[in-house]
Design a protein around this motif. Structure first.
Motif, mmCIF file in Angstrom:
data_model
loop_
_atom_site.group_PDB
_atom_site.id
_atom_site.type_symbol
_atom_site.label_atom_id
_atom_site.label_comp_id
_atom_site.label_asym_id
_atom_site.label_seq_id
_atom_site.Cartn_x
_atom_site.Cartn_y
_atom_site.Cartn_z
ATOM 1 N N ASP A 119 29.213 -38.836 -45.001
ATOM 2 C CA ASP A 119 29.896 -37.645 -44.497
ATOM 3 C C ASP A 119 30.289 -37.860 -43.037
ATOM 4 O O ASP A 119 29.757 -37.224 -42.132
ATOM 5 N N SER A 121 33.839 -39.039 -40.384
ATOM 6 C CA SER A 121 35.288 -39.200 -40.275
ATOM 7 C C SER A 121 35.651 -40.604 -39.823
ATOM 8 O O SER A 121 34.865 -41.266 -39.143
ATOM 9 N N LYS A 150 34.938 -40.051 -45.144
ATOM 10 C CA LYS A 150 35.937 -39.011 -45.391
ATOM 11 C C LYS A 150 37.328 -39.635 -45.355
ATOM 12 O O LYS A 150 37.567 -40.526 -44.580
ATOM 13 N N SER A 151 38.204 -39.279 -46.115
ATOM 14 C CA SER A 151 38.290 -38.201 -47.064
ATOM 15 C C SER A 151 37.895 -38.628 -48.474
ATOM 16 O O SER A 151 37.991 -37.841 -49.414
ATOM 17 N N SER A 153 34.789 -39.609 -49.388
ATOM 18 C CA SER A 153 33.344 -39.467 -49.611
ATOM 19 C C SER A 153 32.985 -38.101 -50.180
ATOM 20 O O SER A 153 32.169 -37.370 -49.634
ATOM 21 N N SER A 157 30.369 -35.348 -48.659
ATOM 22 C CA SER A 157 31.007 -34.316 -47.853
ATOM 23 C C SER A 157 31.322 -33.032 -48.611
ATOM 24 O O SER A 157 31.595 -32.013 -47.983
#
Length: 166
Positions: A119, A121, A150-151, A153, A157
């Motif tokens: 989680d 970026s 991310k995006s 995961s 997340s």
């Protein structure tokens, strides 16, 4: 090596409680039914403050390509005092460590290396976790696991995040 994380009771999205042996046979059954090339075994952890504790949720998901996924999760709690306000980065590393420990447990028992969802970026996203997401990824990769941030995961997340707050 068994840890508190892997000895925890598992909970399904409907609240069903199962043990480690059920989870291992469930993953094996899904792999045999769908074929290992058609599934991803994914592990992800998220945490959230709940009163005087942080609630850590570790999710194991069997994702069948083109059909969706099914998951179970474990809960663990740690005192808020372990993670003062300026130690959020340490807590993020703890989330990845819990996922790696669960991935190790699954690999030891099943011989399948899960994907570790993180989680965090990407480095260039300008978010808090962007500045150290390479380090988080390095922890998973150096442990021998493919990882996603991310995006991509979703298990960490979205799924784990949902259960940290419920």
């Amino acid at each position: 090596m068994m840890t508190d994380n892997t000895n925890a009771r598992w909970i399904g999205p409907d609240g069903e409680r199962v043990d480690d042996s059920f989870i291992l046979s469930w993953i094996t059954r899904k792999t045999l039914q769908q074929g290992s090339e058609n599934i991803d075994l994914i592990v992800g952890t998220d945490s959230h403050k709940r009163g005087r504790l942080f609630r850590f949720v570790t999710v194991v998901c069997v994702y069948v390509h083109g059909k969706g996924g099914m998951y179970y999760y474990t809960l663990s709690y740690e005192p808020k005092t372990h993670y003062p306000k300026n130690a959020q980065q340490f807590r993020m590393f703890q989330e990845v460590q819990k996922s790696v420990e669960m991935a190790d447990f699954l690999f030891e028992h099943l011989g399948i290396a899960p994907i570790v969802d993180i989680d965090a970026s990407p480095k260039d996203a300008g978010q808090f976790t962007s500045s150290f997401s390479d380090g988080l990824r390095g922890l998973a990769v150096s442990s021998g696991y493919e990882c996603r941030i991310k995006s991509d995961s979703v298990v960490a997340s979205s799924v784990a995040d949902h259960h940290t707050r419920s």
